[in-house]
Scaffold this active site. Sequence first.
Site, PDB file in Angstrom:
ATOM      1  N   SER A  74      43.498  35.409  37.106  1.00 46.39           N
ATOM      2  CA  SER A  74      44.066  35.561  38.448  1.00 46.39           C
ATOM      3  C   SER A  74      44.928  36.796  38.648  1.00 46.39           C
ATOM      4  O   SER A  74      45.416  37.020  39.763  1.00 46.39           O
ATOM      5  CB  SER A  74      44.881  34.316  38.823  1.00 46.39           C
ATOM      6  OG  SER A  74      44.021  33.255  39.152  1.00 46.39           O
ATOM      7  N   LYS A  77      44.106  38.936  41.630  1.00 41.36           N
ATOM      8  CA  LYS A  77      44.636  38.777  42.983  1.00 41.36           C
ATOM      9  C   LYS A  77      45.593  39.898  43.387  1.00 41.36           C
ATOM     10  O   LYS A  77      45.905  40.038  44.571  1.00 41.36           O
ATOM     11  CB  LYS A  77      45.302  37.411  43.112  1.00 41.36           C
ATOM     12  CG  LYS A  77      44.281  36.267  43.078  1.00 41.36           C
ATOM     13  CD  LYS A  77      44.929  34.917  42.884  1.00 41.36           C
ATOM     14  CE  LYS A  77      43.843  33.834  42.852  1.00 41.36           C
ATOM     15  NZ  LYS A  77      44.248  32.647  42.102  1.00 41.36           N
ATOM     16  N   SER A 135      49.212  30.968  43.129  1.00 40.63           N
ATOM     17  CA  SER A 135      47.912  31.515  42.714  1.00 40.63           C
ATOM     18  C   SER A 135      46.761  30.771  43.384  1.00 40.63           C
ATOM     19  O   SER A 135      45.752  30.446  42.761  1.00 40.63           O
ATOM     20  CB  SER A 135      47.757  31.471  41.184  1.00 40.63           C
ATOM     21  OG  SER A 135      46.770  32.367  40.746  1.00 40.63           O
TER      22      SER A 135
END
Length: 295
Positions: A74, A77, A135
């Site tokens: 993640s 992102k 997240s």
Amino acid sequence: MKLFAGTAVRRGGVGAALTAAAAALAVALPAPVAQAAAAAAPPGIQAKGAYLQDGGSGRSLWSRAADTPREMASTTKVMTAIVVLEARGLNLNRTITVKRAYRDYVARHGASTADLRTGDKLTIRQLLYGMLLPSGCDASYALADAFGTGRTMTVRTQSFIARMNARARTLGLTRTHYDSFDGIAHGRTYTSPRDLVRLARHALRHPLFAAIVKTARTRQQAANVHRTYTWYNTNRLLGSYRGALGIKTGTARRSGDCLVFAAQRGGRTVVGAVLNDPYRFRDAARMLDYAFRRR
């Protein structure tokens, strides 16, 4: 491109002789020299890949396999946020309606979530919080769908991912590639620690990004219904490490635990990244301590 790198350890022969010689030399070193050698790297870092940089000068402070591409989960992102924040004509107060498809996607992949509710209307600004603090892959999907182009959700999200890759090229991230908008990789999402730090330094120049990733907790009210979302930052350095500026966590089976992080003390900013590190928060703190002790 090979995504995962291992290090072979030779046993016996020349390798054993070199090890013995190194041990003998270490014993022979005067105490001040031995202490200086021990201080040449932060202690006990378990990351497969790591990079540490002075955020002001850009000077490299320490690294391990800094240019080896690895999956990043993640931390992807960060680039998703950049593409949104740099979109032409950006209106952060524009509302997006949460689609059932975003929730189904999270459930299908067992992904991290902002627990967005179908039909709720949230602003672009709120979705950035939902993506970067808990997240939320659902929030990431909503942003990719909203900022991509095309007639279907699949086409729009693919066009958004193409923009992520185009931005990586213009930023000089030569060992980075995305095949998802959230880090749920399909085999071709990877970066190097050096690239990830370069991206983080760029991202921190955006005031809203810097403000969001430094936030430990936020409460956000949906625009069309009486519902409040409470999101907590997954970055445990916030509140535990003095001067922490946040940035982004990432966790997946193939990538292991990842973290891109930054801290500021005495007007000096340090930025770092660890990839595939089971002790990412401890190691980030050790890397930062090491950096702040150096000048």
